[in-house]
Design an enzyme around this catalytic site. Structure first.
Site, mmCIF file in Angstrom:
data_model
loop_
_atom_site.group_PDB
_atom_site.id
_atom_site.type_symbol
_atom_site.label_atom_id
_atom_site.label_comp_id
_atom_site.label_asym_id
_atom_site.label_seq_id
_atom_site.Cartn_x
_atom_site.Cartn_y
_atom_site.Cartn_z
ATOM 1 N N ALA A 14 0.621 -1.147 -0.017
ATOM 2 C CA ALA A 14 -0.082 -0.032 -0.063
ATOM 3 C C ALA A 14 0.799 1.144 0.056
ATOM 4 C CB ALA A 14 -1.030 -0.014 1.058
ATOM 5 N N ARG A 24 4.737 9.667 -9.883
ATOM 6 C CA ARG A 24 4.337 9.661 -11.344
ATOM 7 C C ARG A 24 3.626 10.859 -11.737
ATOM 8 N NH1 ARG A 24 3.981 4.286 -10.983
ATOM 9 N NH2 ARG A 24 1.856 4.044 -10.435
ATOM 10 N N GLU A 35 10.327 2.504 6.933
ATOM 11 C CA GLU A 35 9.741 1.256 7.025
ATOM 12 C C GLU A 35 10.818 0.436 8.084
ATOM 13 O OE1 GLU A 35 7.961 -1.364 5.739
ATOM 14 O OE2 GLU A 35 9.352 -2.365 6.904
ATOM 15 N N CYS A 45 3.186 -12.621 0.092
ATOM 16 C CA CYS A 45 2.136 -13.698 -0.479
ATOM 17 C C CYS A 45 3.171 -14.858 -0.973
ATOM 18 C CB CYS A 45 1.392 -13.255 -1.666
ATOM 19 S SG CYS A 45 0.689 -11.519 -1.604
ATOM 20 N N VAL A 83 8.313 4.336 12.887
ATOM 21 C CA VAL A 83 7.637 5.504 13.721
ATOM 22 C C VAL A 83 6.982 4.915 14.784
ATOM 23 C CG1 VAL A 83 5.879 6.992 13.076
ATOM 24 C CG2 VAL A 83 7.285 6.234 11.360
ATOM 25 N N ASN A 308 -2.684 -2.929 -2.669
ATOM 26 C CA ASN A 308 -2.360 -2.343 -4.085
ATOM 27 C C ASN A 308 -3.348 -1.206 -4.626
ATOM 28 O OD1 ASN A 308 0.475 -3.357 -4.978
ATOM 29 N ND2 ASN A 308 -0.725 -4.931 -4.158
ATOM 30 N N LYS A 364 -20.762 -30.669 -8.888
ATOM 31 C CA LYS A 364 -19.479 -31.278 -9.318
ATOM 32 C C LYS A 364 -19.345 -31.447 -10.755
ATOM 33 C CE LYS A 364 -15.966 -34.856 -7.628
ATOM 34 N NZ LYS A 364 -15.466 -35.778 -6.813
ATOM 35 N N TYR A 429 -15.594 -21.914 -24.372
ATOM 36 C CA TYR A 429 -15.538 -23.348 -24.438
ATOM 37 C C TYR A 429 -14.634 -23.879 -25.416
ATOM 38 C CZ TYR A 429 -16.446 -28.218 -25.669
ATOM 39 O OH TYR A 429 -16.227 -29.349 -26.450
ATOM 40 N N ARG A 445 -26.984 -23.732 -13.240
ATOM 41 C CA ARG A 445 -28.230 -24.382 -13.831
ATOM 42 C C ARG A 445 -28.809 -25.391 -12.734
ATOM 43 N NH1 ARG A 445 -26.091 -27.575 -18.639
ATOM 44 N NH2 ARG A 445 -28.678 -27.546 -19.602
HETATM 45 C C1 LIG Z 1 2.174 -15.798 4.169
HETATM 46 C C2 LIG Z 1 1.233 -14.838 3.382
HETATM 47 C C3 LIG Z 1 0.696 -15.097 2.353
HETATM 48 C C4 LIG Z 1 -0.126 -14.031 1.575
HETATM 49 N N1 LIG Z 1 -0.836 -14.485 0.534
HETATM 50 C C5 LIG Z 1 -1.630 -13.639 0.003
HETATM 51 C C6 LIG Z 1 -2.036 -13.893 -1.544
HETATM 52 O O1 LIG Z 1 -1.855 -15.092 -1.933
HETATM 53 N N2 LIG Z 1 -3.011 -12.950 -1.950
HETATM 54 C C7 LIG Z 1 -3.053 -11.769 -1.420
HETATM 55 O O2 LIG Z 1 -3.970 -10.911 -1.916
HETATM 56 N N3 LIG Z 1 -2.642 -11.441 -0.149
HETATM 57 C C8 LIG Z 1 -1.850 -12.187 0.490
HETATM 58 N N4 LIG Z 1 -1.398 -11.958 1.609
HETATM 59 C C9 LIG Z 1 -1.711 -10.705 2.042
HETATM 60 C C10 LIG Z 1 -0.549 -9.561 1.594
HETATM 61 O O3 LIG Z 1 0.850 -9.815 1.754
HETATM 62 C C11 LIG Z 1 -0.912 -8.245 2.278
HETATM 63 O O4 LIG Z 1 -2.443 -7.814 2.239
HETATM 64 C C12 LIG Z 1 -0.201 -7.172 1.958
HETATM 65 O O5 LIG Z 1 1.157 -7.157 2.029
HETATM 66 C C13 LIG Z 1 -0.608 -5.839 2.509
HETATM 67 O O6 LIG Z 1 0.134 -4.835 2.176
HETATM 68 P P1 LIG Z 1 0.397 -3.490 3.219
HETATM 69 O O7 LIG Z 1 1.181 -2.572 2.620
HETATM 70 O O8 LIG Z 1 -1.038 -2.972 3.453
HETATM 71 O O9 LIG Z 1 0.803 -4.025 4.485
HETATM 72 P P2 LIG Z 1 2.203 -4.865 4.726
HETATM 73 O O10 LIG Z 1 2.671 -5.580 3.599
HETATM 74 O O11 LIG Z 1 1.925 -5.517 6.038
HETATM 75 O O12 LIG Z 1 3.337 -3.840 4.891
HETATM 76 C C14 LIG Z 1 3.233 -2.692 6.232
HETATM 77 C C15 LIG Z 1 4.778 -2.379 6.331
HETATM 78 O O13 LIG Z 1 4.711 -1.438 7.353
HETATM 79 C C16 LIG Z 1 5.711 -1.713 8.096
HETATM 80 N N5 LIG Z 1 5.562 -1.102 9.433
HETATM 81 C C17 LIG Z 1 4.557 -1.171 10.277
HETATM 82 N N6 LIG Z 1 4.308 -0.430 11.433
HETATM 83 C C18 LIG Z 1 5.485 0.316 11.119
HETATM 84 C C19 LIG Z 1 6.088 1.410 11.824
HETATM 85 N N7 LIG Z 1 5.411 1.878 13.025
HETATM 86 N N8 LIG Z 1 7.007 2.234 11.296
HETATM 87 C C20 LIG Z 1 7.608 1.760 10.343
HETATM 88 N N9 LIG Z 1 7.039 0.907 9.466
HETATM 89 C C21 LIG Z 1 6.102 -0.168 9.916
HETATM 90 C C22 LIG Z 1 5.902 -3.227 8.338
HETATM 91 O O14 LIG Z 1 7.462 -3.682 8.573
HETATM 92 C C23 LIG Z 1 5.599 -3.592 7.014
HETATM 93 O O15 LIG Z 1 6.766 -3.825 5.981
HETATM 94 C C24 LIG Z 1 -0.332 -12.848 2.300
HETATM 95 C C25 LIG Z 1 0.300 -12.684 3.408
HETATM 96 C C26 LIG Z 1 0.994 -13.389 4.014
HETATM 97 C C27 LIG Z 1 1.589 -13.190 5.299
#
Ligand SMILES: Cc1cc2nc3c(=O)[nH]c(=O)nc-3n(C[C@H](O)[C@H](O)[C@H](O)COP(=O)(O)OP(=O)(O)OC[C@H]3O[C@@H](n4cnc5c(N)ncnc54)[C@H](O)[C@@H]3O)c2cc1C
Length: 452
Positions: A14, A24, A35, A45, A83, A308, A364, A429, A445
């Protein structure tokens, strides 16, 4: 001329989607990202596949390093910077440099909170032992992989049968471990109805995972500071490695301490433009709330797809543009060895909670024409509102080619389509891809037949 300073907390999906979008649209903007882990823009993921050995190196899971953000995008991404406090009145954040432990206040004009979610780790007797892991950041996945290299565990217990637990069970089976899975519910995959979850439980047993359903973890057994077993309300399971897959909780302690309004499951309440209750403060991703387009209610979901999109919407708005995030229908997909699992919309329990009457059918069928090599089974379950026939939910379990069919259902549900409209859709298909009636239409169906 002074430029607006954007501070982003959290450098993954995010946060970096937003920062990149702002860059951009506005080449001059001063953008700083803090971070706390050593990595930016990584694929959490992908961690189960790295731990399984399918992905050779953790580096392959990193889309862009902090250096790349600095050099190519002029985004000041500072890793190992946490932070620790928000001062909303002073428009500044306190930042600790984790390398030298120094602290400083950093000013912002706009703040984006993208702190993600953390794995829920219950405080139980023995929970401080080595060998017990939850997964959230890339660093957490690397710790599991390194522990396995070092300690060569033979037996693992996965606690929790959600998708992360199941993907990790697959990873550990692939690594040759003896894997047990403890789940409190009557089936694994609590985001599916129990009849569909049962198919997933069968698939897990087939790949060699021993399931302990309707059983709760109560603690751990340790020796010399290392975990040696998981204690449940019914037995003790020996293990040198424990993976906790009990879900995630939004990382919103900073926001809560600063008085920002929280919503579902403690996530940050945002409007459709991703603005929080505090002026100049935005939130996106796993720490932010979403909205369910079927239940029409606030909803919390922690998925990369949503993170995202929300990040991109926040970035567009932070750059002075206009974008909205309408919400989700709860689509998710997963794979356990050769089995594919997918869901979208509402499940029976959620529909009942809304007080709606519904019809349901599960059919099925086959992933390809019956005579075509590689054909496999697929079960599609549909849920639709009684009377109107509006689609409310869909679930799929099956072999190769099963899961992505959920996207047709997600689209149909988003568009407010009925079961009849799904039957009438002009889907493709040819024998290598599907039977002449696609499995989602066979289920539709079936539902219409049941209804007559
Ligand atoms: C094992 C696993 C498998 C997954 N598989 C899938 C999948 O197949 N499909 C799917 O859609 N989603 C999947 N996810 C979920 C997906 O990874 C998360 O939804 C996504 O990463 C969220 O992004 P984000 O940027 O919101 O948070 P995060 O990816 O959690 O990033 C947040 C970041 O903030 C940082 N942070 C937190 N607090 C602080 C602070 N106070 N100061 C500085 N930095 C800080 C953390 O270190 C972290 O890097 C999976 C997650 C895991 C754990």
């Amino acid at each position: 001329m002074t430029t607006t300073r954007l501070v982003v907390i959290g450098g993954d999906a995010a946060g970096m989607s937003a920062a990149s979008k702002v860059r951009r649209k506005d080449p001059q903007r001063d953008i700083v990202v803090f971070e706390r882990s050593p990595h930016t823009s990584y694929s959490a993921c992908g961690m189960p596949y790295f731990i399984a050995g399918l992905v050779e190196s953790a580096d392959l899971l990193i889309a862009r390093t902090p250096e790349k953000f600095r050099e190519k995008y002029n985004i000041d991404a500072r890793v190992l910077h946490e932070v620790t406090e928000l001062d909303l009145n002073g428009r500044r954040v306190q930042v600790r440099n984790l390398e030298n432990n120094s602290e400083a206040w950093e000013a912002y004009d706009q703040l984006l909170i993208a702190t993600g979610a953390e794995a829920i780790m219950p405080e139980l007797p023995g929970s401080d032992a080595d060998g017990i892991f939850g997964l959230s950041t890339l660093a957490s996945g690397i710790r599991v992989q390194q522990y396995m290299e070092r300690e060569q565990p033979r037996r693992a217990v996965v606690v929790g049968g959600g998708y992360i637990g199941l993907e990790m069970a697959e990873a550990l089976v692939r690594k040759g471990l003896q894997v047990s899975l403890v789940e409190r519910g009557e089936q694994v995959m609590g985001t599916l109805d129990p009849d569909m979850g049962e198919l997933v439980s069968d698939a897990l047993r087939e790949i060699g995972v021993t399931l302990y359903l309707q059983e709760s973890m109560t603690g751990y057994e340790n020796a010399d500071g290392r975990v040696t077993g998981v204690v449940t309300d019914q037995r003790t399971l020996p293990a040198e490695l424990v993976i906790i897959g009990l879900g995630t909780r939004p990382n919103t302690a900073l926001a809560a301490a600063a008085g920002i309004t929280l919503g579902e499951k403690g996530s940050i309440r945002v409007n459709q433009r991703m603005e929080s209750s505090a002026p100049g403060v935005w939130a996106a991703g796993d720490c932010a709330e979403s909205f369910h387009l079927v239940s029409r209610q606030p909803f919390y979901v922690a998925l990369g797809t949503v993170a995202n999109k929300q990040g991109t919407v926040a970035g567009t708005n932070l750059a002075g543009g206009y974008a909205t995030f309408p919400g989700v229908v709860g689509t998710a997909v997963s794979k356990i060895c050769k089995y594919e699992v997918a869901r979208t919309g509402l499940m029976e329990r959620e529909i009942r909670a809304l007080g709606l009457q519904y019809d349901t059918a599960a059919a099925k069928s086959k992933t390809r024409a019956g005579y075509y090599p590689g054909v496999g089974w697929i079960t599609v379950k549909l849920l639709a509102e009684q009377g109107s026939g509006r689609l409310l939910g869909g679930q799929i379990v099956g072999l190769e080619g099963a899961a992505k069919r959920i996207d047709v259902l997600a689209t149909a549900i988003t568009a407010g389509m009925t079961v009849q409209q799904l039957v009438d859709l002009d889907l493709s298909y040819a024998p290598p891809f599907s039977p002449v009636w696609d499995p989602v239409q066979t289920a539709a169906r079936q539902l219409l037949t049941n209804d007559q």
